[in-house]
Write an enzyme that holds these catalytic residues in place. Structure first.
Site, PDB file in Angstrom:
ATOM      1  N   ASP A  25      -0.908  10.841  -7.786  1.00  0.00           N
ATOM      2  CA  ASP A  25       0.512  11.017  -7.492  1.00  0.00           C
ATOM      3  C   ASP A  25       1.732  11.391  -8.022  1.00  0.00           C
ATOM      4  O   ASP A  25       2.778  11.575  -7.810  1.00  0.00           O
ATOM      5  CB  ASP A  25       0.311   9.957  -6.661  1.00  0.00           C
ATOM      6  CG  ASP A  25       1.066   8.775  -7.407  1.00  0.00           C
ATOM      7  OD1 ASP A  25       1.311   8.908  -8.386  1.00  0.00           O
ATOM      8  OD2 ASP A  25       1.587   7.595  -6.446  1.00  0.00           O
ATOM      9  N   SER A  70      -1.815   3.090 -10.668  1.00  0.00           N
ATOM     10  CA  SER A  70      -1.150   4.649 -10.738  1.00  0.00           C
ATOM     11  C   SER A  70      -1.426   4.317 -12.444  1.00  0.00           C
ATOM     12  O   SER A  70      -2.527   4.512 -12.669  1.00  0.00           O
ATOM     13  CB  SER A  70      -0.061   4.386 -10.045  1.00  0.00           C
ATOM     14  OG  SER A  70       0.929   5.541 -10.526  1.00  0.00           O
ATOM     15  N   ASP A  82      -0.914  11.668 -13.533  1.00  0.00           N
ATOM     16  CA  ASP A  82      -1.419  10.235 -13.854  1.00  0.00           C
ATOM     17  C   ASP A  82      -2.795  10.050 -13.525  1.00  0.00           C
ATOM     18  O   ASP A  82      -3.395  10.650 -12.994  1.00  0.00           O
ATOM     19  CB  ASP A  82      -0.191   9.663 -13.666  1.00  0.00           C
ATOM     20  CG  ASP A  82      -0.039   9.541 -11.873  1.00  0.00           C
ATOM     21  OD1 ASP A  82      -0.184   9.824 -11.311  1.00  0.00           O
ATOM     22  OD2 ASP A  82       0.182   7.875 -11.640  1.00  0.00           O
ATOM     23  N   ASP A 124      -3.610   7.611 -10.894  1.00  0.00           N
ATOM     24  CA  ASP A 124      -4.070   8.342  -9.618  1.00  0.00           C
ATOM     25  C   ASP A 124      -3.273   9.359  -8.733  1.00  0.00           C
ATOM     26  O   ASP A 124      -4.018   9.642  -8.091  1.00  0.00           O
ATOM     27  CB  ASP A 124      -3.986   6.749  -8.323  1.00  0.00           C
ATOM     28  CG  ASP A 124      -2.274   7.175  -8.344  1.00  0.00           C
ATOM     29  OD1 ASP A 124      -1.371   7.479  -9.283  1.00  0.00           O
ATOM     30  OD2 ASP A 124      -1.159   6.925  -7.207  1.00  0.00           O
TER      31      ASP A 124
END
EC number: 5.4.2.10
Length: 443
Positions: free
Chosen positions: A243, A100, A239, A241
């Protein structure tokens, strides 16, 4: 007792602790053993852009195949895209290889169930039990096959665009999109451009090392500068990833997850489609609570983590929830946090009301909030120490009813998070540092 899974899968520094090729191989096999007992025996794997993704993708692929599951590879794709395509392909599970918002030298592995939601705790515990057993490969004729989803990006782009009302367009809007050199680099700019916006991109040149480095939702300096320099209407920062989302208005002011929740809740209420209220977390700003209360919108707090936001949403049968860090859930538009879709929903609200981003946030006044992260890798719990409890009580007495103190352990990193909220910014900062020093003294 969990040994491997944290609040958001397995995460850590590559090559150390849990995040080793050996564990990834065994994890793929163990998960395959559990997942192969029912369903399609088909698993999707996606990853972000960090260099170790290749390593863990190959190891997971081998482990799943050894357990008899077929694997479909997506390559670099946002976490919510994996959730979405897991549903549409009727796969038994989706695997995301990502840490992440963490630096490139970390990585992680998490799973989605067949409906695109995070795996239940019981399933994760069952996988952990399998991890304790010796790896046994299935017979050769039962080995899983591996293929690639060639049009994964296009499928997800169309899904994202489908969340924007057909009667509106982004024509005339100038948007800066920061992809954090992460998994949205080849997705987000196309989504907003195809909806009609003029798009200026930053953080769209991943090299395996630069993910989240001085860009993205956890480092807002560059996008603020770019929005002002380009005279853009707003900025959208994702960010690594994809999400989570943070936004910037045309004046360079950061619009965080709490303010985005406020915009979405007000828009849903105005359209008569708000079901129940809004779920935030213990970290949500008191200003969000007060602003929603002024509009008679119920507000509830969960523990920190989008997993717990989702649990409370389901418990209350509400639809909108999220974290101030930018994880935004709208269960009418997906099963997990999705930065691109959340941005689209905010833009849709702007179009419906013919309002700017700053106008949509006029009804919410955020109280000064300071978050201090203290690195703590000891075995004992500093939050139970008398010196820390005393410092916390002292600060709470000074704040009274116009502030809050929250101390908690991070679920993904060896950190103690100290959050203090109150009316006066300088006092809030001093209070947070005072408690942080009490924790540091125990290290």
């Amino acid at each position: 007792m969990r040994k491997f899974f944290g609040t958001d899968g397995i995460r850590g520094k590559v090559g150390a602790g849990k995040m080793t090729p050996e564990l990834a191989l065994k994890l793929g096999w163990a998960a395959g053993r559990v997942l192969s007992r029912t369903g399609t025996k088909k698993v999707i794997i996606g990853k972000d852009t960090r260099i170790s993704g290749y390593l863990f993708e190959s190891a997971m692929e081998a482990g799943l195949s050894a357990a008899g599951l077929n694997v479909m590879l997506m390559g670099p794709m946002p976490t919510p895209a994996v959730a979405y395509l897991t549903r549409t392909f009727r796969a038994e599970a989706g695997v995301v290889i990502s840490a992440s918002h963490n630096p490139y030298y970390d990585n992680g592995i998490k799973f989605f169930s067949t409906d695109g939601s995070k795996l239940d705790d019981e399933v994760e515990l069952e996988i952990e039990r399998e991890l304790e057993k010796p790896l046994e490969c299935v017979e050769s004729h039962l080995l899983g096959k591996v293929s690639r989803i060639e049009d994964a990006a296009g499928r997800y782009i169309e899904y994202c665009k489908g969340n924007f009302p057909a009667e509106h367009t982004l024509n005339g809007l100038k948007i800066v999109v920061d992809c954090a050199h992460g998994a949205t680099y080849h997705i987000a700019p196309s989504v907003f451009r195809e909806l009609g916006a003029e798009v200026i991109t930053i953080g769209d040149k991943p090299d395996g090392i630069n993910i989240n480095h001085e860009v993205g939702a956890t480092s807002m300096g560059k996008i603020r500068e770019t929005v002002i320099a380009e005279k853009a209407d707003l900025g959208i920062a994702l960010d690594g990833d994809g999400d989570r989302i943070m936004m910037v208005n045309r004046h360079g002011k950061v619009i965080d997850g709490d303010e985005i929740l406020y915009i979405l809740a007000c828009d849903a209420q105005d359209r008569g489609v708000l079901k129940g209220g809004v779920v935030g977390t213990l970290m949500s700003n008191l200003g969000l609570d007060l602003a929603l209360k002024a509009r008679d919108i119920p507000f509830a707090r969960s523990k920190v983590g989008d997993r717990y936001v989702m649990e409370l949403l389901k418990e209350k049968d509400w639809r909108i929830g999220g974290e101030n860090s930018g994880h935004i859930l709208n269960l009418d538009h997906g099963t997990t946090g999705d930065g691109i879709v959340a941005g689209i929903l905010v833009l849709a609200a702007m179009c419906r009301k013919q309002a700017t981003l700053e106008e949509l946030t006029e009804g919410i006044k955020m109280l000064p909030q300071v978050l201090v992260n203290v690195r703590f890798e000891g075995t004992h719990n500093p939050l139970e120490a008398d010196s820390v409890l005393s410092a916390q009580a002292e600060v709470e007495a000074k704040l009274g009813e116009r502030g809050r103190v929250l101390l908690r352990k991070s679920g993904t990193e060896p950190l103690i998070r100290v959050m203090v909220e109150g009316d006066v910014a300088s006092d809030v900062k001093a209070h947070a540092n005072y408690i942080a020093e009490a924790i540091k003294a125990l290290v």
